[in-house]
Structures are given as C-alpha cells and as structure tokens.
Write a protein that holds these residues in place. Structure first.
Motif, short mmCIF file in Angstrom:
data_model
loop_
_atom_site.label_atom_id
_atom_site.label_comp_id
_atom_site.label_asym_id
_atom_site.label_seq_id
_atom_site.Cartn_x
_atom_site.Cartn_y
_atom_site.Cartn_z
N ARG A 24 9.35 -0.66 -8.93
CA ARG A 24 9.45 -2.13 -8.88
C ARG A 24 8.48 -2.70 -7.84
NH1 ARG A 24 14.81 -2.75 -8.56
NH2 ARG A 24 14.89 -2.71 -10.82
N GLN A 25 8.39 -2.07 -6.68
CA GLN A 25 7.47 -2.54 -5.65
C GLN A 25 6.02 -2.42 -6.11
OE1 GLN A 25 8.69 -4.17 -2.92
NE2 GLN A 25 10.55 -3.81 -4.08
N LEU A 28 5.33 -5.21 -8.54
CA LEU A 28 5.16 -6.47 -7.81
C LEU A 28 3.77 -6.56 -7.17
CD1 LEU A 28 8.62 -6.83 -6.05
CD2 LEU A 28 7.68 -8.32 -7.82
N ARG A 31 1.25 -7.24 -9.87
CA ARG A 31 1.26 -8.64 -10.29
C ARG A 31 0.40 -9.48 -9.35
NH1 ARG A 31 7.39 -10.29 -11.94
NH2 ARG A 31 6.35 -12.28 -12.27
N GLU A 32 0.56 -9.25 -8.05
CA GLU A 32 -0.25 -10.00 -7.08
C GLU A 32 -1.73 -9.75 -7.28
OE1 GLU A 32 0.83 -9.85 -2.97
OE2 GLU A 32 2.96 -9.85 -3.45
N GLN A 63 9.10 -4.09 -17.13
CA GLN A 63 9.65 -4.99 -16.13
C GLN A 63 9.29 -6.45 -16.34
OE1 GLN A 63 9.33 -3.86 -12.03
NE2 GLN A 63 9.71 -1.72 -12.51
N VAL A 64 8.07 -6.71 -16.78
CA VAL A 64 7.59 -8.09 -16.88
C VAL A 64 7.68 -8.62 -18.31
CG1 VAL A 64 5.62 -9.61 -16.39
CG2 VAL A 64 6.07 -7.65 -14.91
#
Length: 79
Positions: A24-25, A28, A31-32, A63-64
C-alpha cells in the motif's frame, strides 16, 4: 522477536499484514510520482521498490482501480 510474532503484533496494531502495508505504501508513492513527474512506469516501479512495471501495474489496478498510465492521464500535474 520472531518473524511470526512481529507479524501478529503488526496486524493487531495496524490492522493489516506487514506485506499488505508495504504494498500500500509503495502504491501511494507510485501515485505521487505518476502525478508529479514524467518518469516512465518502469522507472516509477523501480523507485518505489517493485521488482518490475508488471508487478506495479497489478498492485496498482487492485488498489486504485485503473492502470498507472490511466491514472497519470487523469491526475498528472505535469503537462
């Protein structure tokens, strides 16, 4: 502390397994990078710690809900 004890305590405190938390990290962070850079998906995967772009794409979709390239086209700040 044993690996199993750590995993149990981590799950009790965080609510997820260490592996799931790490993935998950990484997503994330991906995504950034997709929003704020023009790095290729392969480069993004390497920067956030995935073994390949294929692995990133699989976890990202789960996840997205969309592929990394689709996400970038919708949310990129880089024009």
């Amino acid at each position: 502390m044993s690996e199993r004890t750590f995993a149990r305590r981590f799950l009790a405190e965080v609510g997820t397994t260490p592996h799931q938390w790490l993935v998950r990290q990484r997503v994330l962070a991906a995504r950034e990078l997709l929003e704020q850079s023009d790095l290729a998906v392969e480069q993004v995967a390497a920067r956030v710690g995935f073994a390949s772009a294929v692995v990133l794409r699989d976890h990202f979709r789960r996840q997205v809900g969309v592929a990394p390239s689709t996400y970038r086209s919708r949310f990129a700040a880089v024009g």
